[in-house]
Design a protein around this motif. Structure first.
Motif, mmCIF file in Angstrom:
data_model
loop_
_atom_site.group_PDB
_atom_site.id
_atom_site.type_symbol
_atom_site.label_atom_id
_atom_site.label_comp_id
_atom_site.label_asym_id
_atom_site.label_seq_id
_atom_site.Cartn_x
_atom_site.Cartn_y
_atom_site.Cartn_z
ATOM 1 N N SER A 67 1.062 -1.370 0.112
ATOM 2 C CA SER A 67 -0.362 0.377 -0.100
ATOM 3 C C SER A 67 0.415 1.677 0.249
ATOM 4 C CB SER A 67 -0.470 0.348 1.179
ATOM 5 O OG SER A 67 -2.140 1.496 1.136
ATOM 6 N N ASN A 68 2.521 1.142 0.361
ATOM 7 C CA ASN A 68 2.608 2.851 1.278
ATOM 8 C C ASN A 68 3.650 3.027 -0.858
ATOM 9 O OD1 ASN A 68 2.517 2.435 3.613
ATOM 10 N ND2 ASN A 68 4.394 1.362 4.343
ATOM 11 N N VAL A 69 3.665 2.031 -1.675
ATOM 12 C CA VAL A 69 4.173 2.286 -2.841
ATOM 13 C C VAL A 69 2.894 2.224 -3.705
ATOM 14 C CG1 VAL A 69 6.258 0.851 -2.403
ATOM 15 C CG2 VAL A 69 4.371 -0.312 -3.202
ATOM 16 N N GLY A 70 1.853 2.340 -3.937
ATOM 17 C CA GLY A 70 0.582 2.766 -4.054
ATOM 18 C C GLY A 70 0.135 1.243 -5.214
ATOM 19 N N VAL A 71 0.391 -0.168 -4.586
ATOM 20 C CA VAL A 71 0.315 -1.230 -5.273
ATOM 21 C C VAL A 71 -1.313 -1.699 -4.353
ATOM 22 C CG1 VAL A 71 0.676 -3.454 -5.270
ATOM 23 C CG2 VAL A 71 1.777 -1.693 -5.844
ATOM 24 N N GLN A 72 -1.901 -2.661 -4.611
ATOM 25 C CA GLN A 72 -3.329 -3.126 -3.895
ATOM 26 C C GLN A 72 -3.296 -4.868 -3.798
ATOM 27 O OE1 GLN A 72 -7.395 -1.655 -4.667
ATOM 28 N NE2 GLN A 72 -7.614 -3.055 -3.354
ATOM 29 N N VAL A 73 -2.901 -5.168 -2.449
ATOM 30 C CA VAL A 73 -3.383 -6.442 -2.416
ATOM 31 C C VAL A 73 -4.481 -7.420 -2.578
ATOM 32 C CG1 VAL A 73 -3.241 -8.168 -1.017
ATOM 33 C CG2 VAL A 73 -1.206 -7.513 -1.133
ATOM 34 N N VAL A 74 -5.407 -7.611 -3.883
ATOM 35 C CA VAL A 74 -6.033 -8.020 -4.841
ATOM 36 C C VAL A 74 -6.712 -9.074 -3.680
ATOM 37 C CG1 VAL A 74 -7.428 -8.931 -6.835
ATOM 38 C CG2 VAL A 74 -5.951 -7.311 -6.855
ATOM 39 N N GLN A 76 -5.750 -13.174 -1.342
ATOM 40 C CA GLN A 76 -4.361 -14.265 -1.610
ATOM 41 C C GLN A 76 -5.152 -15.447 -1.658
ATOM 42 O OE1 GLN A 76 -1.824 -13.642 2.353
ATOM 43 N NE2 GLN A 76 -0.575 -15.580 1.512
ATOM 44 N N TRP A 77 -3.825 -16.148 -1.846
ATOM 45 C CA TRP A 77 -4.545 -17.786 -2.056
ATOM 46 C C TRP A 77 -3.048 -18.229 -1.601
ATOM 47 C CZ3 TRP A 77 -3.397 -22.630 -4.635
ATOM 48 C CH2 TRP A 77 -4.163 -23.730 -4.112
ATOM 49 N N TRP A 78 -3.377 -19.442 -0.614
ATOM 50 C CA TRP A 78 -2.097 -19.296 -0.164
ATOM 51 C C TRP A 78 -1.364 -18.386 0.417
ATOM 52 C CZ3 TRP A 78 1.063 -23.762 -1.655
ATOM 53 C CH2 TRP A 78 1.558 -24.784 -0.126
ATOM 54 N N ARG A 79 0.106 -19.099 -0.599
ATOM 55 C CA ARG A 79 1.459 -17.905 -0.664
ATOM 56 C C ARG A 79 1.328 -17.777 -1.988
ATOM 57 N NH1 ARG A 79 7.025 -21.785 -0.217
ATOM 58 N NH2 ARG A 79 7.462 -19.529 -0.804
ATOM 59 N N TRP A 80 0.011 -17.746 -2.236
ATOM 60 C CA TRP A 80 0.185 -16.529 -4.373
ATOM 61 C C TRP A 80 -0.178 -15.472 -3.765
ATOM 62 C CZ3 TRP A 80 2.600 -17.803 -7.846
ATOM 63 C CH2 TRP A 80 3.101 -19.729 -8.080
ATOM 64 N N VAL A 81 -0.076 -13.861 -3.588
ATOM 65 C CA VAL A 81 -1.128 -12.949 -3.549
ATOM 66 C C VAL A 81 -0.934 -12.321 -5.079
ATOM 67 C CG1 VAL A 81 -0.160 -10.808 -2.830
ATOM 68 C CG2 VAL A 81 0.512 -12.489 -1.762
ATOM 69 N N TYR A 82 -1.774 -12.078 -5.157
ATOM 70 C CA TYR A 82 -2.519 -11.545 -6.836
ATOM 71 C C TYR A 82 -2.916 -9.930 -6.085
ATOM 72 C CZ TYR A 82 -3.750 -15.660 -8.156
ATOM 73 O OH TYR A 82 -4.144 -17.111 -8.644
ATOM 74 N N LEU A 83 -1.589 -8.975 -6.826
ATOM 75 C CA LEU A 83 -1.490 -7.556 -6.763
ATOM 76 C C LEU A 83 -1.861 -6.233 -8.119
ATOM 77 C CD1 LEU A 83 2.281 -8.319 -5.519
ATOM 78 C CD2 LEU A 83 0.634 -7.358 -4.179
ATOM 79 N N LYS A 84 -2.380 -5.309 -7.358
ATOM 80 C CA LYS A 84 -2.652 -4.285 -8.276
ATOM 81 C C LYS A 84 -2.371 -3.385 -8.574
ATOM 82 C CE LYS A 84 -7.361 -3.012 -7.233
ATOM 83 N NZ LYS A 84 -8.764 -3.602 -7.553
ATOM 84 N N LYS A 85 -2.707 -2.347 -9.852
ATOM 85 C CA LYS A 85 -1.566 -0.910 -9.493
ATOM 86 C C LYS A 85 -2.002 -0.745 -11.105
ATOM 87 C CE LYS A 85 2.101 1.213 -8.943
ATOM 88 N NZ LYS A 85 3.735 1.613 -9.385
ATOM 89 N N LYS A 86 -2.897 1.081 -10.414
ATOM 90 C CA LYS A 86 -3.422 1.510 -11.103
ATOM 91 C C LYS A 86 -2.517 1.997 -12.589
ATOM 92 C CE LYS A 86 -7.193 3.695 -9.764
ATOM 93 N NZ LYS A 86 -9.076 3.910 -10.696
ATOM 94 N N ALA A 87 -2.867 1.957 -14.041
ATOM 95 C CA ALA A 87 -1.885 2.098 -14.758
ATOM 96 C C ALA A 87 -1.257 3.515 -14.784
ATOM 97 C CB ALA A 87 -2.698 1.040 -16.093
ATOM 98 N N SER A 88 -2.141 4.062 -14.578
ATOM 99 C CA SER A 88 -2.226 5.934 -14.654
ATOM 100 C C SER A 88 -0.927 5.904 -13.833
ATOM 101 C CB SER A 88 -2.583 6.418 -14.313
ATOM 102 O OG SER A 88 -3.828 6.285 -13.438
ATOM 103 N N ASP A 89 -0.421 5.333 -13.025
ATOM 104 C CA ASP A 89 0.921 5.273 -11.893
ATOM 105 C C ASP A 89 2.257 4.873 -13.097
ATOM 106 O OD1 ASP A 89 -1.167 6.325 -10.595
ATOM 107 O OD2 ASP A 89 -0.945 4.553 -9.070
ATOM 108 N N GLY A 90 2.154 4.788 -13.299
ATOM 109 C CA GLY A 90 3.309 4.208 -14.408
ATOM 110 C C GLY A 90 3.555 3.144 -14.624
#
Length: 171
Positions: A67-74, A76-90
């Motif tokens: 969250s501090n680097v502008g990424v949202q954790v969508v 988690q399934w066990w050890r797999w983590v799905y992340l998203k970031k606004k495309a407008s942020d680069g």
């Protein structure tokens, strides 16, 4: 929208999530092959998938850091983590240097080596049952376990090839 897909290749799964977003579908959650999407602006997000270092998966610290680097954790399934970031942020790439990419694929390869070992044991137990009983149910499960084992070995092999590629690029 709910979609069912089984992925064993992190890169292919990321590409599919990106394509879904380009088609106007934001990824919301995942559970056992079921992906939930909601409408969004086409190309609004970029997605990455990460494999946590430890088995417990400390999502509180991880989510806070992301969250501090502008990424949202969508999700988690066990050890797999799905992340998203606004495309407008680069651009969004979790691992940018060769060493971290190698470390990531080593983690993935090692995880699937463990799964492969367990599958091999299950396969041989099932094979012994099939040979001893001649029951077609044992034969069906033996073939199924062999297919799963081969798929896992393929993942390990692909990770090894990617690691070798990154090593060559890093020279």
């Amino acid at each position: 929208m709910l979609k069912f897909k089984l992925y064993y290749d992190k890169d292919a799964e990321e590409a599919w999530l990106k394509k879904m977003c380009l088609d106007g579908w934001e990824f919301k959650k995942f559970f056992l092959g079921f992906y939930t999407f909601k409408p969004c602006e086409p190309g609004e997000y970029n997605y990455q998938i990460d494999l946590l270092d430890n088995w417990k998966g400390d999502t509180v610290d991880y989510s806070s850091f992301m969250s501090n680097v502008g990424v949202q954790v969508v999700g988690q399934w066990w050890r797999w983590v799905y992340l998203k970031k606004k495309a407008s942020d680069g651009p969004f790439e979790m691992y940018t240097d060769v060493e971290s990419k190698i470390a990531q694929y080593r983690r993935i390869g090692n995880l699937f080596k463990v799964f492969s070992f367990v599958e091999a044991i299950c396969f041989f137990v099932e094979l012994i049952g099939a040979v001893n009983t001649g029951d077609y149910i044992f034969v069906i499960f033996t073939v199924l376990l062999a297919a799963i084992f081969l798929t896992m070995i393929r993942i390990v092999w692909k990770c090894k090839l990617k690691i070798e590629k990154f090593k060559r690029e890093g020279m």
